[in-house]
Design a protein around this motif. Structure first.
Motif, PDB file in Angstrom:
ATOM      1  N   ALA A  88     -27.664 -66.582  22.024  1.00  0.00           N
ATOM      2  CA  ALA A  88     -28.214 -65.221  21.932  1.00  0.00           C
ATOM      3  C   ALA A  88     -29.230 -64.940  23.040  1.00  0.00           C
ATOM      4  CB  ALA A  88     -28.870 -65.014  20.572  1.00  0.00           C
ATOM      5  N   HIS A  89     -29.362 -65.891  23.979  1.00  0.00           N
ATOM      6  CA  HIS A  89     -30.353 -65.765  25.052  1.00  0.00           C
ATOM      7  C   HIS A  89     -31.752 -65.567  24.472  1.00  0.00           C
ATOM      8  CE1 HIS A  89     -27.086 -65.484  28.001  1.00  0.00           C
ATOM      9  NE2 HIS A  89     -26.519 -64.607  27.185  1.00  0.00           N
ATOM     10  N   SER A  90     -32.024 -66.311  23.415  1.00  0.00           N
ATOM     11  CA  SER A  90     -33.304 -66.184  22.735  1.00  0.00           C
ATOM     12  C   SER A  90     -34.011 -67.538  22.707  1.00  0.00           C
ATOM     13  CB  SER A  90     -33.081 -65.651  21.317  1.00  0.00           C
ATOM     14  OG  SER A  90     -34.308 -65.288  20.728  1.00  0.00           O
ATOM     15  N   SER A  91     -35.100 -67.612  21.969  1.00  0.00           N
ATOM     16  CA  SER A  91     -35.886 -68.841  21.922  1.00  0.00           C
ATOM     17  C   SER A  91     -36.588 -68.958  20.578  1.00  0.00           C
ATOM     18  CB  SER A  91     -36.936 -68.845  23.036  1.00  0.00           C
ATOM     19  OG  SER A  91     -37.874 -67.791  22.822  1.00  0.00           O
ATOM     20  N   HIS A  92     -37.187 -70.121  20.328  1.00  0.00           N
ATOM     21  CA  HIS A  92     -37.884 -70.354  19.069  1.00  0.00           C
ATOM     22  C   HIS A  92     -38.996 -69.338  18.840  1.00  0.00           C
ATOM     23  CE1 HIS A  92     -35.814 -74.138  19.723  1.00  0.00           C
ATOM     24  NE2 HIS A  92     -36.119 -74.546  18.506  1.00  0.00           N
ATOM     25  N   SER A  93     -39.650 -68.914  19.916  1.00  0.00           N
ATOM     26  CA  SER A  93     -40.776 -67.987  19.779  1.00  0.00           C
ATOM     27  C   SER A  93     -40.341 -66.597  19.325  1.00  0.00           C
ATOM     28  CB  SER A  93     -41.533 -67.871  21.112  1.00  0.00           C
ATOM     29  OG  SER A  93     -40.676 -67.370  22.131  1.00  0.00           O
ATOM     30  N   ALA A  94     -39.049 -66.283  19.480  1.00  0.00           N
ATOM     31  CA  ALA A  94     -38.556 -64.963  19.084  1.00  0.00           C
ATOM     32  C   ALA A  94     -38.175 -64.892  17.611  1.00  0.00           C
ATOM     33  CB  ALA A  94     -37.342 -64.589  19.937  1.00  0.00           C
ATOM     34  N   VAL A  95     -38.138 -66.042  16.938  1.00  0.00           N
ATOM     35  CA  VAL A  95     -37.680 -66.073  15.548  1.00  0.00           C
ATOM     36  C   VAL A  95     -38.736 -65.468  14.628  1.00  0.00           C
ATOM     37  CG1 VAL A  95     -36.959 -67.565  13.636  1.00  0.00           C
ATOM     38  CG2 VAL A  95     -36.234 -68.086  15.980  1.00  0.00           C
ATOM     39  N   ARG A  96     -38.305 -64.591  13.731  1.00  0.00           N
ATOM     40  CA  ARG A  96     -39.199 -63.955  12.773  1.00  0.00           C
ATOM     41  C   ARG A  96     -39.031 -64.546  11.365  1.00  0.00           C
ATOM     42  NH1 ARG A  96     -40.845 -63.072  16.960  1.00  0.00           N
ATOM     43  NH2 ARG A  96     -41.146 -61.082  18.039  1.00  0.00           N
ATOM     44  N   ALA A  97     -37.803 -64.917  11.018  1.00  0.00           N
ATOM     45  CA  ALA A  97     -37.553 -65.493   9.690  1.00  0.00           C
ATOM     46  C   ALA A  97     -36.256 -66.300   9.736  1.00  0.00           C
ATOM     47  CB  ALA A  97     -37.463 -64.404   8.626  1.00  0.00           C
ATOM     48  N   ILE A  98     -36.180 -67.290   8.843  1.00  0.00           N
ATOM     49  CA  ILE A  98     -35.002 -68.160   8.763  1.00  0.00           C
ATOM     50  C   ILE A  98     -34.677 -68.392   7.292  1.00  0.00           C
ATOM     51  CG2 ILE A  98     -34.011 -70.409   9.381  1.00  0.00           C
ATOM     52  CD1 ILE A  98     -36.377 -70.714  11.374  1.00  0.00           C
ATOM     53  N   CYS A  99     -33.404 -68.358   6.968  1.00  0.00           N
ATOM     54  CA  CYS A  99     -32.957 -68.811   5.658  1.00  0.00           C
ATOM     55  C   CYS A  99     -31.960 -69.942   5.868  1.00  0.00           C
ATOM     56  CB  CYS A  99     -32.312 -67.686   4.851  1.00  0.00           C
ATOM     57  SG  CYS A  99     -31.664 -68.242   3.243  1.00  0.00           S
ATOM     58  N   LEU A 100     -32.349 -71.133   5.443  1.00  0.00           N
ATOM     59  CA  LEU A 100     -31.450 -72.275   5.470  1.00  0.00           C
ATOM     60  C   LEU A 100     -30.911 -72.480   4.054  1.00  0.00           C
ATOM     61  CD1 LEU A 100     -34.155 -73.177   7.418  1.00  0.00           C
ATOM     62  CD2 LEU A 100     -32.490 -74.927   8.007  1.00  0.00           C
ATOM     63  N   ALA A 101     -29.654 -72.126   3.852  1.00  0.00           N
ATOM     64  CA  ALA A 101     -29.019 -72.273   2.548  1.00  0.00           C
ATOM     65  C   ALA A 101     -28.087 -73.480   2.636  1.00  0.00           C
ATOM     66  CB  ALA A 101     -28.240 -71.011   2.189  1.00  0.00           C
ATOM     67  N   VAL A 102     -28.505 -74.578   2.022  1.00  0.00           N
ATOM     68  CA  VAL A 102     -27.855 -75.870   2.266  1.00  0.00           C
ATOM     69  C   VAL A 102     -27.403 -76.505   0.955  1.00  0.00           C
ATOM     70  CG1 VAL A 102     -28.124 -78.129   3.353  1.00  0.00           C
ATOM     71  CG2 VAL A 102     -29.394 -76.164   4.247  1.00  0.00           C
ATOM     72  N   SER A 103     -26.153 -76.940   0.915  1.00  0.00           N
ATOM     73  CA  SER A 103     -25.680 -77.650  -0.274  1.00  0.00           C
ATOM     74  C   SER A 103     -26.457 -78.954  -0.412  1.00  0.00           C
ATOM     75  CB  SER A 103     -24.175 -77.939  -0.170  1.00  0.00           C
ATOM     76  OG  SER A 103     -23.895 -78.828   0.884  1.00  0.00           O
ATOM     77  N   GLY A 104     -26.737 -79.328  -1.651  1.00  0.00           N
ATOM     78  CA  GLY A 104     -27.545 -80.518  -1.900  1.00  0.00           C
ATOM     79  C   GLY A 104     -28.997 -80.194  -2.204  1.00  0.00           C
ATOM     80  N   VAL A 105     -29.410 -78.946  -1.964  1.00  0.00           N
ATOM     81  CA  VAL A 105     -30.771 -78.517  -2.321  1.00  0.00           C
ATOM     82  C   VAL A 105     -30.767 -78.153  -3.797  1.00  0.00           C
ATOM     83  CG1 VAL A 105     -32.572 -76.797  -1.951  1.00  0.00           C
ATOM     84  CG2 VAL A 105     -31.331 -77.740   0.002  1.00  0.00           C
ATOM     85  N   ASN A 106     -31.284 -79.048  -4.615  1.00  0.00           N
ATOM     86  CA  ASN A 106     -31.206 -78.878  -6.063  1.00  0.00           C
ATOM     87  C   ASN A 106     -32.552 -78.894  -6.761  1.00  0.00           C
ATOM     88  OD1 ASN A 106     -28.290 -78.977  -5.989  1.00  0.00           O
ATOM     89  ND2 ASN A 106     -28.476 -81.183  -5.649  1.00  0.00           N
ATOM     90  N   HIS A 107     -33.630 -79.133  -6.014  1.00  0.00           N
ATOM     91  CA  HIS A 107     -34.946 -79.314  -6.623  1.00  0.00           C
ATOM     92  C   HIS A 107     -36.014 -78.900  -5.612  1.00  0.00           C
ATOM     93  CE1 HIS A 107     -38.435 -81.619  -8.197  1.00  0.00           C
ATOM     94  NE2 HIS A 107     -37.859 -81.405  -9.366  1.00  0.00           N
ATOM     95  N   PRO A 108     -37.196 -78.452  -6.076  1.00  0.00           N
ATOM     96  CA  PRO A 108     -38.261 -78.101  -5.128  1.00  0.00           C
ATOM     97  C   PRO A 108     -38.581 -79.205  -4.124  1.00  0.00           C
ATOM     98  CG  PRO A 108     -38.836 -77.303  -7.309  1.00  0.00           C
ATOM     99  CD  PRO A 108     -37.568 -78.093  -7.472  1.00  0.00           C
ATOM    100  N   SER A 109     -38.425 -80.454  -4.530  1.00  0.00           N
ATOM    101  CA  SER A 109     -38.685 -81.553  -3.599  1.00  0.00           C
ATOM    102  C   SER A 109     -37.705 -81.540  -2.430  1.00  0.00           C
ATOM    103  CB  SER A 109     -38.607 -82.903  -4.321  1.00  0.00           C
ATOM    104  OG  SER A 109     -37.317 -83.128  -4.862  1.00  0.00           O
TER     105      SER A 109
END
Length: 352
Positions: A88-109
């Motif tokens: 996207a010709h972008s960089s980490h500094s341009a990021v405003r928000a991220i949602c990582l929706a990952v299988s295996g995430v089952n608990h707050p830990s």
């Protein structure tokens, strides 16, 4: 699995798109997808899924740490985010928000663990949301609104529900050892077991033996044992689902019963979530969306359609259910979740 239109991918020549970007990531047991969306224009999604401007898309392999281990999962997640930003010709500094929706995430830990992996990778003001991949799947069908139920049936399976007031419930999704028998892995593992049992004389003969041996390039059921344990990765086993469906289409009773078992498991998972959250209302007929995602739900031939059979069983008890087949992929749903969080924060800052 089917392809998703997602809208056209726009090319930005600037170093950073105006207004910054939002990342949506869908990490499953088979593949991981990250999309980069303009933070300033993601609201276009409200008017139609296909008009959502995707700046870039990156893909990689499995990112479920229960399957591949934490080091490999972290590497995969970081790789797709970096690649998406680069495209996207972008960089980490341009990021405003991220949602990582990952299988295996089952608990707050699990959420804290993944957050720790990437907190230093992005500026401190970036909103990082860690969820189960069911959240992305749900949002892909409801354009970011988390209400109703979602059923994922791919390599793994899970049913997940959300109420208007924020309550959540889930069923299944505990992985192959703990019995996700409605999943692609569950279907294929039962088929491989049926071959061994038939070969031993402990169960009826089945056309699965001939069909699966042919696909795997093996000559004897004895070789199935070595093939299975040489690389017991979930996705490799689950890839045999089309053979099971084809065998059932040919009239094989063993394969047919395996698919019927999958339908029962998947529909029972959804029904359990509906009951726990009261999505059907007091009369059992209140309307609510059911988002259907995953290769197993799309596995069908002339006679067998697993997704349709699951819907029939759920409708028999809960006639208010409204099945939805998403027009965009789950990674776009994750991007919508991230954008909604970012937008709410911006509005809050403006009010204060």
């Amino acid at each position: 699995m089917k392809g998703y239109p997602n809208g056209e991918i726009s090319v930005f020549e600037e170093e950073t798109p105006p207004g910054g970007v939002v990342l949506g990531l869908d990490g499953g047991a088979t593949s991981t997808v990250c999309v980069c969306v303009s933070a300033a224009s993601a609201s276009i999604a409200i008017t139609g899924a296909k008009s959502l401007p995707i700046l870039s898309r990156a893909t990689a392999g499995c990112s479920n740490f229960n399957s591949v281990g934490e080091a490999s999962a972290k590497e995969t997640l970081e790789k797709v985010m970096v690649e998406a930003l680069s495209k996207a010709h972008s960089s980490h500094s341009a990021v405003r928000a991220i949602c990582l929706a990952v299988s295996g995430v089952n608990h707050p830990s699990d959420q804290h663990k993944i957050l720790d992996w990437f907190r230093e990778l992005f500026p401190s003001h970036v909103k990082i949301i860690i969820e189960n991949d069911a959240v992305a799947a749900m949002a892909s069908g409801t354009m970011g609104r988390l209400h109703g139920c979602v059923l994922i049936a791919g390599t793994g399976s899970i049913a997940y529900g959300f109420t208007e007031d924020g309550r959540q419930a889930r069923a299944a999704g505990a992985g192959p050892i703990l019995g996700d028998w409605g999943s692609g892995y569950g279907i294929a593992a039962q088929a491989l077991t049926a071959i061994i049992r038939a070969h031993d004389g402990r169960a009826p003969q089945t056309v699965l033996t001939k069909n699966i041996l042919k696909v795997l390039g093996l000559t004897s059921p004895d070789e199935v044992i070595g093939w299975t344990y040489a690389d017991p990765s979930w996705a490799r086993i689950a890839a045999l689902v089309p053979v099971v469906v084809a065998s059932a289409e040919d009239g094989d009773e063993v394969a047919d019963e395996i698919l019927h078992c999958s339908v029962r498991e998947l529909s029972d998972s959804v029904k359990a979530v509906i009951r726990r959250l009261g999505l059907c209302g007091e009369n059992g007929k209140s309307p609510f969306p059911l988002v259907m995602v995953g290769g197993v739900l799309e596995a069908n031939n002339k006679k067998w359609n697993i997704g349709n059979e699951v819907i029939k069983q759920i409708l028999a008890d809960y006639p208010g259910v409204s099945p939805i087949r998403p027009e965009v992929e789950p990674a776009v749903g994750a991007a919508l979740v991230a954008w909604n969080q970012y937008n709410r924060a911006v509005r809050g800052d403006q009010i204060s």
